[in-house]
Design a protein around this motif. Structure first.
Motif, PDB file in Angstrom:
ATOM      1  N   UNK A  26      -0.823   0.830   0.315  1.00 14.10           N
ATOM      2  CA  UNK A  26      -1.762   0.757  -0.754  1.00 14.10           C
ATOM      3  C   UNK A  26      -2.848   1.613  -0.826  1.00 14.10           C
ATOM      4  N   UNK A  27      -3.206   2.330  -1.792  1.00 10.95           N
ATOM      5  CA  UNK A  27      -4.349   3.127  -1.904  1.00 10.95           C
ATOM      6  C   UNK A  27      -5.474   2.292  -2.525  1.00 10.95           C
ATOM      7  N   UNK A  28      -6.466   2.088  -1.905  1.00 12.18           N
ATOM      8  CA  UNK A  28      -7.532   1.161  -2.485  1.00 12.18           C
ATOM      9  C   UNK A  28      -9.058   1.790  -2.130  1.00 12.18           C
ATOM     10  N   UNK A  29      -9.912   1.375  -2.788  1.00 17.02           N
ATOM     11  CA  UNK A  29     -11.315   1.803  -2.722  1.00 17.02           C
ATOM     12  C   UNK A  29     -11.976   0.963  -1.712  1.00 17.02           C
ATOM     13  N   UNK A  30     -13.244   1.175  -1.436  1.00 18.19           N
ATOM     14  CA  UNK A  30     -14.016   0.393  -0.378  1.00 18.19           C
ATOM     15  C   UNK A  30     -14.058  -1.157  -0.640  1.00 18.19           C
ATOM     16  N   UNK A  31     -13.924  -1.640  -1.864  1.00 10.60           N
ATOM     17  CA  UNK A  31     -14.026  -2.796  -2.034  1.00 10.60           C
ATOM     18  C   UNK A  31     -13.170  -3.817  -1.342  1.00 10.60           C
ATOM     19  N   UNK A  32     -11.862  -3.150  -0.920  1.00  8.69           N
ATOM     20  CA  UNK A  32     -10.790  -3.873  -0.302  1.00  8.69           C
ATOM     21  C   UNK A  32     -10.892  -3.601   1.204  1.00  8.69           C
ATOM     22  N   UNK A  38       6.804   3.750   0.197  1.00 12.39           N
ATOM     23  CA  UNK A  38       6.402   3.788  -1.171  1.00 12.39           C
ATOM     24  C   UNK A  38       4.759   3.733  -1.056  1.00 12.39           C
ATOM     25  N   UNK A  39       3.983   4.250  -1.880  1.00 12.88           N
ATOM     26  CA  UNK A  39       2.521   4.199  -1.932  1.00 12.88           C
ATOM     27  C   UNK A  39       2.290   3.853  -3.353  1.00 12.88           C
ATOM     28  N   UNK A  40       1.396   2.867  -3.594  1.00 10.64           N
ATOM     29  CA  UNK A  40       1.017   2.247  -4.723  1.00 10.64           C
ATOM     30  C   UNK A  40      -0.611   2.303  -4.834  1.00 10.64           C
ATOM     31  N   UNK A  41      -1.209   2.452  -5.894  1.00  6.89           N
ATOM     32  CA  UNK A  41      -2.642   2.248  -5.910  1.00  6.89           C
ATOM     33  C   UNK A  41      -2.989   0.952  -6.487  1.00  6.89           C
ATOM     34  N   UNK A  90      -0.497   0.660  -9.750  1.00  8.05           N
ATOM     35  CA  UNK A  90       0.245   1.739 -10.323  1.00  8.05           C
ATOM     36  C   UNK A  90       0.862   2.398  -9.318  1.00  8.05           C
ATOM     37  N   UNK A  91       1.970   3.068  -9.595  1.00  3.76           N
ATOM     38  CA  UNK A  91       2.574   3.933  -8.816  1.00  3.76           C
ATOM     39  C   UNK A  91       1.895   5.305  -8.577  1.00  3.76           C
ATOM     40  N   UNK A  92       2.676   6.324  -7.642  1.00  2.49           N
ATOM     41  CA  UNK A  92       1.837   7.398  -7.334  1.00  2.49           C
ATOM     42  C   UNK A  92       1.602   8.377  -8.417  1.00  2.49           C
ATOM     43  N   UNK A  93       2.362   8.187  -9.658  1.00  4.11           N
ATOM     44  CA  UNK A  93       2.275   9.069 -10.753  1.00  4.11           C
ATOM     45  C   UNK A  93       1.272   8.471 -11.786  1.00  4.11           C
ATOM     46  N   UNK A  94       0.774   7.305 -11.650  1.00 12.03           N
ATOM     47  CA  UNK A  94      -0.069   6.678 -12.308  1.00 12.03           C
ATOM     48  C   UNK A  94       0.237   5.685 -13.480  1.00 12.03           C
TER      49      UNK A  94
END
Length: 92
Positions: free
Chosen positions: A81-87, A1-4, A41-45
């Motif tokens: 988890x998909x995260x930005x550079x802050x993490x 499972x992938x989350x944002x 959020x989930x992959x669908x937003x």
């Protein structure tokens, strides 16, 4: 499972003078008085979880540790988890 996972900053009115913690709301990124909220959020937003609003000065990684999300990820290794550079430090 992938989350944002990401945090959003919302501008707020400046706390009254001579109140303790007044400087905590000044965001280093926006140089405004903000509160920061973590959202997952989930992959669908679709929003799955919204964290408590915290002062804008708090770093994104610190918020994740304060909320206990990093501990939850340790217990669920299949969740990505998909995260930005802050993490960046969460990978450890």
């Amino acid at each position: 499972m992938t989350l944002r996972l990401d945090a959003t900053e919302t501008q707020v009115r400046r706390p009254a003078a001579h109140r303790p913690g007044r400087r905590a709301f000044v965001s280093g990124k926006k140089n405004l008085n903000t509160v920061k909220t973590t959202i997952i959020s989930d992959a669908a937003g679709r929003t799955l979880w919204v964290g408590a609003p915290r002062p804008g000065r708090q770093d994104d990684q610190t918020k994740i540790k304060t909320e206990g999300i990093d501990d939850l990820l340790d217990h669920h290794p299949r969740v990505r988890m998909l995260v930005d550079a802050a993490y960046r430090g969460l990978r450890r």
